[in-house]
Structure formats: structure tokens, C-alpha cells
Design a protein around this motif. Structure first.
Motif, PDB file in Angstrom:
ATOM      1  N   GLN A 105      22.770  49.701  40.651  1.00  0.00           N
ATOM      2  CA  GLN A 105      22.560  49.106  41.967  1.00  0.00           C
ATOM      3  C   GLN A 105      23.549  47.966  42.156  1.00  0.00           C
ATOM      4  OE1 GLN A 105      21.520  49.302  44.823  1.00  0.00           O
ATOM      5  NE2 GLN A 105      19.999  47.830  45.504  1.00  0.00           N
ATOM      6  N   ASN A 106      24.230  47.923  43.311  1.00  0.00           N
ATOM      7  CA  ASN A 106      25.266  46.909  43.522  1.00  0.00           C
ATOM      8  C   ASN A 106      24.726  45.611  44.112  1.00  0.00           C
ATOM      9  OD1 ASN A 106      24.717  47.767  46.103  1.00  0.00           O
ATOM     10  ND2 ASN A 106      26.840  48.196  46.663  1.00  0.00           N
ATOM     11  N   ARG A 107      23.426  45.468  44.167  1.00  0.00           N
ATOM     12  CA  ARG A 107      22.797  44.240  44.647  1.00  0.00           C
ATOM     13  C   ARG A 107      21.915  43.656  43.534  1.00  0.00           C
ATOM     14  NH1 ARG A 107      25.446  42.053  48.023  1.00  0.00           N
ATOM     15  NH2 ARG A 107      23.647  40.713  48.388  1.00  0.00           N
ATOM     16  N   PRO A 108      21.466  42.402  43.673  1.00  0.00           N
ATOM     17  CA  PRO A 108      20.617  41.810  42.629  1.00  0.00           C
ATOM     18  C   PRO A 108      19.168  42.270  42.672  1.00  0.00           C
ATOM     19  CG  PRO A 108      21.047  40.211  44.364  1.00  0.00           C
ATOM     20  CD  PRO A 108      21.911  41.401  44.664  1.00  0.00           C
ATOM     21  N   VAL A 109      18.784  43.004  43.718  1.00  0.00           N
ATOM     22  CA  VAL A 109      17.415  43.498  43.836  1.00  0.00           C
ATOM     23  C   VAL A 109      17.446  44.983  44.162  1.00  0.00           C
ATOM     24  CG1 VAL A 109      16.398  41.299  44.546  1.00  0.00           C
ATOM     25  CG2 VAL A 109      17.325  42.841  46.280  1.00  0.00           C
ATOM     26  N   LEU A 110      16.339  45.644  43.854  1.00  0.00           N
ATOM     27  CA  LEU A 110      16.171  47.038  44.208  1.00  0.00           C
ATOM     28  C   LEU A 110      15.506  47.148  45.575  1.00  0.00           C
ATOM     29  CD1 LEU A 110      14.865  48.303  40.750  1.00  0.00           C
ATOM     30  CD2 LEU A 110      17.117  48.778  41.738  1.00  0.00           C
ATOM     31  N   GLY A 111      15.493  48.343  46.112  1.00  0.00           N
ATOM     32  CA  GLY A 111      14.778  48.575  47.366  1.00  0.00           C
ATOM     33  C   GLY A 111      15.658  48.829  48.560  1.00  0.00           C
ATOM     34  N   ILE A 119      23.300  56.500  41.207  1.00  0.00           N
ATOM     35  CA  ILE A 119      24.018  55.379  41.808  1.00  0.00           C
ATOM     36  C   ILE A 119      23.362  55.066  43.140  1.00  0.00           C
ATOM     37  CG2 ILE A 119      26.236  54.433  42.496  1.00  0.00           C
ATOM     38  CD1 ILE A 119      26.214  57.674  40.543  1.00  0.00           C
ATOM     39  N   GLY A 120      22.844  53.855  43.254  1.00  0.00           N
ATOM     40  CA  GLY A 120      22.129  53.422  44.445  1.00  0.00           C
ATOM     41  C   GLY A 120      20.689  53.123  44.115  1.00  0.00           C
ATOM     42  N   GLY A 121      20.276  51.877  44.326  1.00  0.00           N
ATOM     43  CA  GLY A 121      18.933  51.443  43.949  1.00  0.00           C
ATOM     44  C   GLY A 121      18.013  51.219  45.119  1.00  0.00           C
ATOM     45  N   GLY A 122      18.248  51.942  46.231  1.00  0.00           N
ATOM     46  CA  GLY A 122      17.258  51.942  47.297  1.00  0.00           C
ATOM     47  C   GLY A 122      16.067  52.769  46.873  1.00  0.00           C
ATOM     48  N   LEU A 123      15.151  53.039  47.792  1.00  0.00           N
ATOM     49  CA  LEU A 123      13.941  53.771  47.422  1.00  0.00           C
ATOM     50  C   LEU A 123      14.242  55.206  47.025  1.00  0.00           C
ATOM     51  CD1 LEU A 123      11.300  52.390  49.926  1.00  0.00           C
ATOM     52  CD2 LEU A 123      11.867  51.628  47.618  1.00  0.00           C
ATOM     53  N   ALA A 124      15.310  55.795  47.571  1.00  0.00           N
ATOM     54  CA  ALA A 124      15.692  57.138  47.146  1.00  0.00           C
ATOM     55  C   ALA A 124      16.150  57.120  45.692  1.00  0.00           C
ATOM     56  CB  ALA A 124      16.792  57.686  48.051  1.00  0.00           C
ATOM     57  N   GLU A 134      16.384  41.287  50.910  1.00  0.00           N
ATOM     58  CA  GLU A 134      17.692  40.970  51.478  1.00  0.00           C
ATOM     59  C   GLU A 134      17.855  41.504  52.896  1.00  0.00           C
ATOM     60  OE1 GLU A 134      20.905  40.402  47.999  1.00  0.00           O
ATOM     61  OE2 GLU A 134      20.500  42.490  48.516  1.00  0.00           O
ATOM     62  N   VAL A 135      17.149  42.590  53.223  1.00  0.00           N
ATOM     63  CA  VAL A 135      17.302  43.220  54.538  1.00  0.00           C
ATOM     64  C   VAL A 135      15.977  43.279  55.299  1.00  0.00           C
ATOM     65  CG1 VAL A 135      18.228  45.221  55.783  1.00  0.00           C
ATOM     66  CG2 VAL A 135      19.181  44.598  53.553  1.00  0.00           C
ATOM     67  N   ARG A 136      14.864  43.678  54.623  1.00  0.00           N
ATOM     68  CA  ARG A 136      13.503  43.574  55.149  1.00  0.00           C
ATOM     69  C   ARG A 136      13.170  44.569  56.256  1.00  0.00           C
ATOM     70  NH1 ARG A 136      11.962  37.115  54.654  1.00  0.00           N
ATOM     71  NH2 ARG A 136      13.245  36.711  52.805  1.00  0.00           N
ATOM     72  N   VAL A 137      13.542  45.799  56.048  1.00  0.00           N
ATOM     73  CA  VAL A 137      13.153  46.860  56.979  1.00  0.00           C
ATOM     74  C   VAL A 137      11.824  47.444  56.517  1.00  0.00           C
ATOM     75  CG1 VAL A 137      13.797  49.096  57.963  1.00  0.00           C
ATOM     76  CG2 VAL A 137      15.558  47.383  57.486  1.00  0.00           C
ATOM     77  N   TRP A 138      10.936  47.707  57.469  1.00  0.00           N
ATOM     78  CA  TRP A 138       9.689  48.395  57.134  1.00  0.00           C
ATOM     79  C   TRP A 138       9.986  49.733  56.477  1.00  0.00           C
ATOM     80  CZ3 TRP A 138       8.302  47.856  62.926  1.00  0.00           C
ATOM     81  CH2 TRP A 138       7.793  46.581  63.191  1.00  0.00           C
ATOM     82  N   VAL A 139       9.161  50.110  55.493  1.00  0.00           N
ATOM     83  CA  VAL A 139       9.257  51.444  54.905  1.00  0.00           C
ATOM     84  C   VAL A 139       8.435  52.401  55.769  1.00  0.00           C
ATOM     85  CG1 VAL A 139       8.836  52.886  52.890  1.00  0.00           C
ATOM     86  CG2 VAL A 139       9.612  50.531  52.592  1.00  0.00           C
ATOM     87  N   CYS A 140       9.132  53.098  56.644  1.00  0.00           N
ATOM     88  CA  CYS A 140       8.484  54.074  57.522  1.00  0.00           C
ATOM     89  C   CYS A 140       8.648  55.462  56.926  1.00  0.00           C
ATOM     90  CB  CYS A 140       9.100  54.035  58.919  1.00  0.00           C
ATOM     91  SG  CYS A 140       8.995  52.429  59.723  1.00  0.00           S
ATOM     92  N   GLY A 141       7.758  56.366  57.334  1.00  0.00           N
ATOM     93  CA  GLY A 141       7.832  57.710  56.804  1.00  0.00           C
ATOM     94  C   GLY A 141       7.130  58.708  57.692  1.00  0.00           C
ATOM     95  N   TYR A 149       9.252  39.373  48.911  1.00  0.00           N
ATOM     96  CA  TYR A 149       9.637  39.110  47.527  1.00  0.00           C
ATOM     97  C   TYR A 149       8.679  39.789  46.553  1.00  0.00           C
ATOM     98  CZ  TYR A 149      12.718  35.748  49.712  1.00  0.00           C
ATOM     99  OH  TYR A 149      13.681  35.174  50.499  1.00  0.00           O
ATOM    100  N   ILE A 150       7.415  39.854  46.904  1.00  0.00           N
ATOM    101  CA  ILE A 150       6.462  40.573  46.055  1.00  0.00           C
ATOM    102  C   ILE A 150       6.767  42.067  46.094  1.00  0.00           C
ATOM    103  CG2 ILE A 150       4.019  41.124  45.702  1.00  0.00           C
ATOM    104  CD1 ILE A 150       3.351  38.339  46.693  1.00  0.00           C
ATOM    105  N   TRP A 151       7.189  42.564  47.261  1.00  0.00           N
ATOM    106  CA  TRP A 151       7.608  43.966  47.328  1.00  0.00           C
ATOM    107  C   TRP A 151       8.783  44.211  46.379  1.00  0.00           C
ATOM    108  CZ3 TRP A 151       6.501  48.748  48.305  1.00  0.00           C
ATOM    109  CH2 TRP A 151       7.504  49.682  48.551  1.00  0.00           C
ATOM    110  N   ASP A 152       9.773  43.311  46.357  1.00  0.00           N
ATOM    111  CA  ASP A 152      10.872  43.424  45.391  1.00  0.00           C
ATOM    112  C   ASP A 152      10.328  43.571  43.973  1.00  0.00           C
ATOM    113  OD1 ASP A 152      12.746  43.080  47.391  1.00  0.00           O
ATOM    114  OD2 ASP A 152      13.278  41.031  46.833  1.00  0.00           O
ATOM    115  N   MET A 153       9.354  42.734  43.642  1.00  0.00           N
ATOM    116  CA  MET A 153       8.796  42.716  42.285  1.00  0.00           C
ATOM    117  C   MET A 153       8.118  44.036  41.950  1.00  0.00           C
ATOM    118  SD  MET A 153       5.640  40.372  40.959  1.00  0.00           S
ATOM    119  CE  MET A 153       4.529  41.340  42.006  1.00  0.00           C
ATOM    120  N   ILE A 154       7.391  44.597  42.920  1.00  0.00           N
ATOM    121  CA  ILE A 154       6.674  45.852  42.680  1.00  0.00           C
ATOM    122  C   ILE A 154       7.652  46.990  42.424  1.00  0.00           C
ATOM    123  CG2 ILE A 154       5.217  47.589  43.829  1.00  0.00           C
ATOM    124  CD1 ILE A 154       3.756  45.172  45.143  1.00  0.00           C
TER     125      ILE A 154
END
Length: 749
Positions: free
Chosen positions: A37-43, A13-18, A49-56, A89-94
Motif C-alpha cells: 500500500q502506498n499510503r500510511p493507512v489501509l482502506g 498491490i493496493g491496500g483499499g478494501l478490494a 485520509e479520504v473518508r468516503v462512505w463504504v457503499c454497496g 480513525y477507528i475504522w482505520d484500526m479495524i
């Protein structure tokens, strides 16, 4: 309304990167997975929808050789190739395509889970099902599984199941954490929304909405950097809600963030202080990006001391490297700095015991809701780290499902199998090596067409004044007898160099002084200065050479990177936080900065040959830098003469599957959106064209090949097993590197 029941081995449950990484990891191990995932997109927070850099773990290039591999690494490399300009949007697609590529995953978007069926007493509970409503489709769906993963960020599923959790900050005495408050409280990090702008090419007016805040009447212009060209994550400091309830007050927090965003834009457009006449708003977020809420209690609570001391865990399954990054409770209205950072000397490990619930027996968690203190959460919360945690949790859940056991039993009786499975799948566990008894390559003899044995960078393209200490990191295998540096001297002077060990295999900072040398230098240009520095460590490791500052000397620089070699410049001692007064903790990874020398080297020549790039490095068990490079490198690569690496056995072996790991330079800092633009689409060191050959009936026969490769890993499974005593990887071309470089080869029946 339609009612449905979905049964699978694992429900995520939860479609973020984790959640994405957990689902993909489990599916690749043959388990059926429901990903909700409770949103129309993953990530999650990284989505459009939010657009935070993927930092690590790279911490924007602060940590060395720290970029994630495994599923997160695949996403980084694919995004780099297909989306070099960081289109959200391309990131969403990937991300979506990565999930859809797995036939064992059933994806349920727009599905909000709000019911959990669980049973048992408070200390030993079991989840039977979760139920969600698919918005827009009038579908009420019940999901039944043996294992459940809460990757929701806010921890709603575990909460509804009765899992033990915390919200807020622990008291200093609980874990003896220097950065914890004296008294526990319910303060969290706040939420953020972003906005994008663009140049319209003509004057554009802006009339602010009635709810826009006049930021000149706040502390924002005094304490925060505002520039007309900035957008997106450059405004990470638009944060609020840490003193509120970031879930139940989410609507109120969003309204305040909107008021400030439109107030900032009004200030930029209409104050007359900015060149913004032609600028217009392109996009404004509508969903607050949450940083913190519930953190579940597992069998171990990761804390600040584990991070700073880089504690090695017997059950290590993932790693991080972002700083402990905490923000003031008042967020954007605080008169303090927007954040304070504390770095360890390198990356740190995350234990499996922090990824499952202490009291809900079939519940695992991944992402920002893992078992960590508030202070430790300050580093584990960033999304690339959440993703590698997700891969570890998904892999653990898959093994539990296959064996019919629960996570605690997996930890107690099958920990080595979990770790070895993660390594085989391409994930990284720092300091752990391949011990897979099924890998035939571990018992092979290795030979190669050529090997890089003379470590040198000699092509000079510019010079730089030795105004500060310069660091040169390079592998010592088996010894170092000295080196030559290409320098200019404005007048007669002395050149001083110190040789330091790095202390730990995962660290790339000076730790222990081993030896030093000083020689006279005569005035002149383009001269090779020879320094005799003798060091033969007990085991191969890296040396950190410090070339002491001398304004009369200039070092020559090359634009040809060399794997295993890094260059640094020493800056001032970083200030962490005024709260520490004069007792500043050392942060050498910040003080020794490698950003000015990305893909550059100073010109040098080692006086002794090196074994750091020998063919047997591909079967030494490591598949990323750790106290050395752990890769084979050819001496060169020419179009008319392909390079090859060969495995041979004393008798024929049965070969069915071959795993290849190529060098994707995990020192290169990649990101999903627009933080920076890396100039190449594919990592130059990656092998582009290759052939896998077997020696059959007295001749080399191609059994598999790759063309236009841009990935770190390739797994070739043959139609049927073949019997052979020799296997060869022939490299025809790279993506730009003048040498063929291979990190690991595995062979399975």
C-alpha cells in the motif's frame, strides 16, 4: 539505501478494501501474500485520509437483503460494534487489525510500486516481479510471485505490465448500452475531496485563503444543496476533473477542489445565510478521492445490460446492487443534477472472467479497475462491491497458486471449486448453493426443540393511514391460504389486497399478479380483517402483497421485526434523467420504499402454517435469503429453556470442524462512517451465547462454545476428531431477538 527481495505466492498491490479483502481471502486459504500500500493507512477511499462512505449492494437501504457477507461483512459488523459513531480513525484500526490477524500476510505500508518486470508478446505476457520504494525507510523492495493482483484503482501495475485497458466512455453501439454516448470519448467521473465541521461552542471567525473560490460567481449555489451542518460525504458532489486526466492532472484537480471547499466554507460562514457563527472547520481532505481511470480488459466485459437484466453467469463469483450512478463531466460546475441513477429490480452478478487480464496471464484485478464498460462501472465502483470482488479475486488467486495454474484455466476447469470455496468461506454468490461433497451436514437429519410455524406479528404500537399502497413481503412455503390484517376503519368501506410473485429469487418487488381479494369492512377500531388469498407456487418463494390505498383505513404497526417479513410504501414513479424524456425505465426498488418501516411490520396473521423456518433450512445449501429466508427459527427463546438444533446420522461420523452461520439480518443497512447511526451495536438476531454438543457414550458433551458473540460466522476446529451420530447446537441467548435463528451448519472431518 537497502535493497530487498520478497518472495510470496501472491502479491497484492493496493491496500483499499478490494486489496485488503483479496489479501485476507488468499491468506486464509494458506497462501503467502505480500500486501503493498502506498499510503500510511489501509482502506483507500474509505480511510481517514479520504473518508468516503463504504457503499454497496444495499444502496443505502434501497435493495432488500443485500448487505455483503464474507470479509466485507465481517468489517461491517466489527465496525458496528466498536465504532457505532463512525470515527474514521477507528475504522482505520479495524481494517488494519483484520490484515494483521492473518499470519500469512506481510504488509508493506508507504510503499509505492512503480516498476514492473514482465515478458512475452502483446497477447500473452507474464509478470515476474514488481518493485517499490518504501518512503521514509530508504528500502527498495522487489516482490516476486506467481500471481499478481492489481488493486490500485488507477490500474498502474497492469498498465506497466502491458495489460490491455480502456479509459473513458464506450460508444453506445459497442455494447448496445442505453446510457452510453453515441461516440466514444475519454471522459471519466471526476475526483472529490471532503471536509468535516464542528460546533466550537463559541464564536469562530473564518478568513478565507487567497485561493478560495467565490462560489457565488459559479453555478454551485444554484444547483447544489449547501447546509451549515453537513459535512463529509454529504458533499459528494464536490467533484471535478472528469474532462481532464484524473491521474496526470491530480495536483491540478486537488487545487481546484481545495479552492471550492474553502469557498463553500467562506459562503457558509460569511454570507449571513446560515446559522454558523459557532461552527469551525475540523478537517479538510488533502487527497482527491478518485472515482475512475483505467479499466482492464478481461475475458468478459461487464456491461449495462448485464446489470439491468440481472444476468446470471455460470462463473458468477460476486454481486453488486448499487445503482448505475453516473455524474456529469463538469462535476460541481454542471447545471445538471450531480448524478443520475438507474436501478435494476435487485442485485446483480459479477463473473470471474471480468477479474483477470485478457493478455497478462498471471494478472488479476479487483476494485474499480475490473473489466467493465464505463456504464457498468457506474455501479461496480462502490467500495463494498469492490471488496466482495476482491475476496473473489483473492480466492481465485489462492486456488491458482495452489494448483500451479493461471486464472483462465481456473475458469475453464475449476470454476465449481472456486464458487464452492467462496461459499464455504462465507462469501455470497446470489442463487448458488452449497454442494460441497465434504460437508457431512448435507446428509444429516435435522430436528429442533421448537420451530416457528405460525407466522404472525400481533403486537400493535401505532397505526398509519392507508394513504398509499402498502407492500407486505413474506415467505410462502408451501402455500398461502389467506391472512388477517389488524385495521381501523373510519367508516364502512372495502379492503383490497393483491398477491404478486417477485419473479426472481433475489428480487423483492411485485412482478406477476397471482390473485386478489376484496372484502367489506365495517366502521370500527382494532379489528382483524380476514382475506382469503390462495396461492401454492411450484416451489417455495416470496409473496408480495399489495394492500391498496384507502384513506378510510388505518393499518396497525408493530415495533417487533420478523425475519423474512418486509413492509414497503409505494411512492411516485422515480425520474431517472431528463435525457430519457417520457421513456422512463421502471425502477420498482425505488418506488417501493422500505425505509419508513425498517425493523417494523404491519400487524398480520397467516391463516396457514409455514415451513419457511424448518430445521432442515440450515442444510438446504443457501446461506442468505433467496426466494425465502433459508434459516431455522425457534418458536421462542426463554432464559430457563434454551433452544437447540440437532443434526443426526444413521451411523457415526468423524467430526473435526464445525462451521456455524448465524442470522446477521443482511437487510440491515450498515455503513462505516456517519451516514446514519444504527441504534444497536450487535445485530439483535445474532446468537450471543451458545454451546456445541456431541452425543458421546449416552450423554451430551459440550465440545465447543461461544460467549458474547457478535459475528455472523464461527468456525470451531476441535483438537482431535471425534466420532458421533448426533451433534447439537444449544442456544442460550441472542443479542435481542426473542427467537433463536440459525442460517447454516456445516460439518467436516
Amino acid at each position: 539505501m537497502r535493497k530487498e527481495v520478497i518472495k510470496s505466492d501472491i502479491t497484492v498491490i493496493g491496500g483499499g478494501l478490494a486489496g485488503v479483502s483479496a489479501a485476507v481471502a488468499a491468506a486464509r486459504l494458506g497462501r503467502t501474500v505480500s500486501l503493498i500500500q502506498n499510503r500510511p493507512v489501509l482502506g483507500g477511499n474509505s480511510s481517514s485520509e479520504v473518508r468516503v462512505w463504504v457503499c454497496g449492494a444495499t444502496a443505502h437501504g434501497t435493495n432488500r437483503y443485500a448487505r455483503e457477507t464474507g470479509i466485507m461483512g465481517e468489517l461491517f459488523l466489527e465496525n458496528q460494534y466498536r465504532n457505532i459513531d463512525g470515527n474514521p480513525y477507528i475504522w482505520d484500526m479495524i481494517v488494519l487489525e483484520t490484515v494483521r490477524a492473518e499470519p500469512n500476510i506481510r504488509l508493506f505500508l508507504n510503499t509505492d510500486v512503480h516498476e514492473v518486470e514482465a515478458e512475452g508478446d502483446a497477447d500473452s505476457r507474464i509478470i515476474r516481479s514488481v518493485t517499490g520504494w518504501m518512503m521514509g525507510s530508504e528500502r527498495r523492495i522487489r516482490f516476486e510471485s506467481g500471481m499478481f493482483l492489481d488493486c490500485t484503482g488507477d490500474g498502474l501495475i497492469g498498465f506497466l505490465a502491458g495489460a490491455k485497458y480502456r479509459i473513458g466512455r464506450e460508444a453506445k453501439e459497442e455494447y448496445n448500452e442505453a446510457w452510453a454516448p453515441q461516440v466514444a470519448d475519454d471522459i471519466t467521473l471526476g475526483s472529490t475531496m471532503f471536509f468535516y465541521t464542528k460546533d466550537a461552542g463559541q464564536p469562530v471567525k473564518f478568513i478565507p485563503p487567497s485561493f478560495a473560490k467565490d462560489i457565488t460567481k459559479t453555478t454551485i449555489p444554484l444547483k447544489r444543496v449547501i447546509r451549515s451542518g453537513d459535512n463529509g460525504c454529504a458533499y459528494w458532489w464536490i467533484e471535478w476533473g472528469g474532462e481532464m486526466d484524473t491521474v496526470h492532472d491530480n495536483e491540478r484537480i486537488r487545487d481546484e477542489l481545495w479552492a471550492v471547499i474553502y469557498g463553500i466554507w467562506d459562503y457558509i460562514k460569511n454570507s449571513g445565510k446560515f446559522d454558523a457563527n459557532n461552527m469551525t472547520l475540523e478537517w479538510v481532505g488533502s487527497i482527491p478521492g478518485k472515482r475512475e481511470y483505467r479499466r482492464f480488459l478481461g475475458d468478459y466485459v461487464l456491461n449495462q445490460n448485464d446489470i439491468v437484466e440481472q444476468r446470471q453467469f455460470e462463473d458468477g463469483v460476486a454481486f453488486g446492487g448499487w445503482s448505475i450512478d453516473l455524474h456529469p463531466p463538469q462535476g460541481m460546475y454542471s447545471t445538471e443534477s450531480g448524478s443520475k441513477h438507474l436501478h435494476a429490480d435487485g442485485v446483480y452478478s459479477i463473473p470471474f472472467r471480468s477479474l483477470y487480464s485478457a493478455n497478462v496471464n498471471n494478472l488479476m484485478m479487483a476494485g474499480r479497475d475490473i473489466s467493465a464498460s464505463h456504464v457498468a462501472f457506474g455501479t461496480t465502483r462502490v467500495m463494498a462491491t469492490c471488496a466482495v470482488i476482491g475476496e473473489a479475486a483473492g480466492t481465485g488467486a489462492a486456488l491458482c497458486a495452489a494448483k500451479g495454474i493461471l486464472p483462465r484455466e481456473l475458469y475453464q476447469t475449476h470454476m465449481l471449486e472456486l464458487q464452492q470455496t467462496l461459499l464455504r468461506q462465507g462469501a455470497s454468490i446470489i442463487g448458488f448453493r452449497n454442494e460441497d461433497p465434504g460437508d457431512l451436514a448435507r446428509n444429516a437429519k435435522t430436528t429442533a426443540s421448537s420451530t416457528l410455524t405460525q407466522l404472525a406479528v400481533q403486537k400493535s404500537v401505532e397505526s398509519c393511514r392507508l394513504a398509499s399502497d402498502i407492500g407486505l413481503l413474506l415467505p410462502v412455503d408451501p402455500e398461502l391460504t389467506g391472512l388477517e390484517l389488524l385495521i381501523d376503519a373510519a367508516e364502512d368501506t372495502r379492503l383490497e389486497v393483491e398477491l404478486w410473485g417477485t419473479g426472481r429469487g433475489e428480487n423483492y418487488v411485485p412482478h406477476t399478479l397471482q390473485t386478489a381479494a376484496s372484502i367489506p369492512i365495517s366502521k370500527g377500531v382494532g379489528q382483524w380483517a380476514k382475506l382469503l388469498l390462495q396461492w401454492k407456487p411450484d416451489a417455495p418463494q416470496n409473496a408480495f402483497l399489495i394492500i391498496k390505498a384507502n384513506e378510510r383505513i388505518a393499518l396497525h404497526l408493530s415495533d417487533e421485526p420478523q425475519s423474512g417479513v418486509l413492509v414497503f410504501v409505494k411512492g411516485p414513479q422515480p425520474i431517472v434523467s431528463p435525457e430519457f424524456g417520457d421513456q422512463q425505465p421502471a425502477q420498482p426498488v425505488v418506488q417501493w420504499n422500505m425505509r419508513p418501516f425498517v425493523r417494523k411490520s404491519i400487524c398480520f396473521r397467516l391463516l396457514s402454517p409455514t415451513h419457511a423456518f424448518a430445521p432442515d433450512k440450515v442444510i438446504d445449501g443457501y446461506h442468505r435469503p433467496y426466494a425465502g429466508t433459508h434459516l431455522w427459527s425457534s418458536a421462542s427463546l426463554r432464559e430457563d429453556s434454551p433452544e437447540w438444533l440437532e443434526l443426526s446420522w444413521p451411523a457415526s461420523v468423524s467430526i473435526r470442524t464445525v462451521h456455524l452461520t448465524f442470522n446477521d439480518d443482511v437487510n440491515e443497512d450498515l455503513i462505516n462512517l456517519h451516514h446514519h447511526r444504527t441504534p444497536f451495536e450487535a445485530i439483535p438476531e445474532l446468537i450471543k451465547d451458545y454451546r456445541l454438543q456431541s452425543y458421546i457414550n449416552g450423554e451430551w458433551v459440550t465440545i465447543a462454545e461461544g460467549r458474547n458473540n457478535r459475528k455472523r460466522r464461527a468456525v470451531h476446529t476441535l483438537d482431535r476428531s471425534l466420532s458421533s451420530e448426533r451433534l447439537r447446537l444449544v442456544v442460550d441467548a441472542t443479542n435481542g431477538c426473542p427467537r433463536a435463528e440459525i442460517i447454516e451448519i456445516r460439518v467436516y472431518e
